[in-house]
Write a protein that holds these residues in place. Structure first.
Motif, PDB file in Angstrom:
ATOM      1  N   PRO A 177       3.336  -4.761  10.729  1.00  0.00           N
ATOM      2  CA  PRO A 177       3.516  -4.238   9.375  1.00  0.00           C
ATOM      3  C   PRO A 177       4.942  -3.739   9.161  1.00  0.00           C
ATOM      4  O   PRO A 177       5.620  -3.341  10.107  1.00  0.00           O
ATOM      5  N   LEU A 178       5.366  -3.796   7.906  1.00  0.00           N
ATOM      6  CA  LEU A 178       6.681  -3.284   7.519  1.00  0.00           C
ATOM      7  C   LEU A 178       6.467  -1.988   6.752  1.00  0.00           C
ATOM      8  O   LEU A 178       5.535  -1.870   5.966  1.00  0.00           O
ATOM      9  N   ARG A 179       7.344  -1.029   7.001  1.00  0.00           N
ATOM     10  CA  ARG A 179       7.264   0.275   6.336  1.00  0.00           C
ATOM     11  C   ARG A 179       8.571   0.504   5.602  1.00  0.00           C
ATOM     12  O   ARG A 179       9.643   0.393   6.192  1.00  0.00           O
ATOM     13  N   ALA A 180       8.475   0.808   4.317  1.00  0.00           N
ATOM     14  CA  ALA A 180       9.659   1.077   3.496  1.00  0.00           C
ATOM     15  C   ALA A 180       9.632   2.525   3.041  1.00  0.00           C
ATOM     16  O   ALA A 180       8.648   2.982   2.454  1.00  0.00           O
ATOM     17  N   ILE A 181      10.713   3.236   3.325  1.00  0.00           N
ATOM     18  CA  ILE A 181      10.830   4.644   2.955  1.00  0.00           C
ATOM     19  C   ILE A 181      11.914   4.760   1.903  1.00  0.00           C
ATOM     20  O   ILE A 181      13.074   4.397   2.152  1.00  0.00           O
ATOM     21  N   GLU A 227       0.853  -1.191   0.000  1.00  0.00           N
ATOM     22  CA  GLU A 227       0.000   0.000   0.000  1.00  0.00           C
ATOM     23  C   GLU A 227       0.884   1.234   0.000  1.00  0.00           C
ATOM     24  O   GLU A 227       1.949   1.245   0.631  1.00  0.00           O
ATOM     25  N   ILE A 228       0.441   2.272  -0.665  1.00  0.00           N
ATOM     26  CA  ILE A 228       1.152   3.547  -0.631  1.00  0.00           C
ATOM     27  C   ILE A 228       0.703   4.283   0.625  1.00  0.00           C
ATOM     28  O   ILE A 228      -0.470   4.646   0.751  1.00  0.00           O
ATOM     29  N   ALA A 229       1.629   4.484   1.550  1.00  0.00           N
ATOM     30  CA  ALA A 229       1.311   5.199   2.787  1.00  0.00           C
ATOM     31  C   ALA A 229       1.442   6.702   2.587  1.00  0.00           C
ATOM     32  O   ALA A 229       0.661   7.481   3.148  1.00  0.00           O
ATOM     33  N   ALA A 230       2.430   7.120   1.787  1.00  0.00           N
ATOM     34  CA  ALA A 230       2.638   8.550   1.543  1.00  0.00           C
ATOM     35  C   ALA A 230       3.523   8.744   0.324  1.00  0.00           C
ATOM     36  O   ALA A 230       4.377   7.912   0.022  1.00  0.00           O
ATOM     37  N   LEU A 231       3.303   9.851  -0.347  1.00  0.00           N
ATOM     38  CA  LEU A 231       4.152  10.285  -1.453  1.00  0.00           C
ATOM     39  C   LEU A 231       4.378  11.773  -1.264  1.00  0.00           C
ATOM     40  O   LEU A 231       3.418  12.549  -1.231  1.00  0.00           O
TER      41      LEU A 231
END
Length: 137
Positions: free
Chosen positions: A99-103, A29-33
């Protein structure tokens, strides 16, 4: 980022991201752009566990998350990335739940090769893995 580079529409990016069945399976999922970064989130799945003794995710899943985040960061922030030319990953601690978050952020947008860096964090913001990819445009 160059003056010519423009942010991709988030719905267009979401459609690109979800074209591949593997990306759908990961549940990305796109969390932020933002103008400087793309943040993707991936839910925890029991199928990604490779060490049942500690319940940690397989490094290949973290590597895939780094790779995909780098590629889509370049596309989202005005570059063109079609395939991975080179990638390096460092594992800092086991990913064990949540959950995993990738920046991802762009290091360089090029005509032939672009470079992005990504960090993968757990729900508490702890660094799990990081990497850098070079992508063919």
């Amino acid at each position: 980022m160059s003056e010519q580079a423009a942010l991709m529409d988030i719905e267009q990016l979401r459609a690109m991201l979800l074209i591949a069945p593997f990306h759908q399976w990961l549940g990305l999922e796109i969390a932020a752009l933002t103008e400087n970064a793309l943040i993707l989130e991936m839910p925890w799945r029991d199928e990604i566990v490779s060490n049942p003794m500690i319940g940690s995710a397989h490094g290949g899943i973290l590597s895939a998350l780094i790779d995909l985040t780098g590629l889509y960061t370049i596309n989202a922030l005005g570059g063109s990335a079609r395939a991975t030319a080179d990638m390096r990953v460092d594992f800092h601690r086991p990913a064990t739940s949540g959950p995993l978050r990738a920046i991802g952020w762009v290091v360089k947008l090029g005509r032939q090769i672009s470079v992005a860096e990504t960090r993968v964090e757990d729900a508490e913001g702890r660094l799990l893995a990081s990497g850098r990819g070079a992508y063919v445009g």
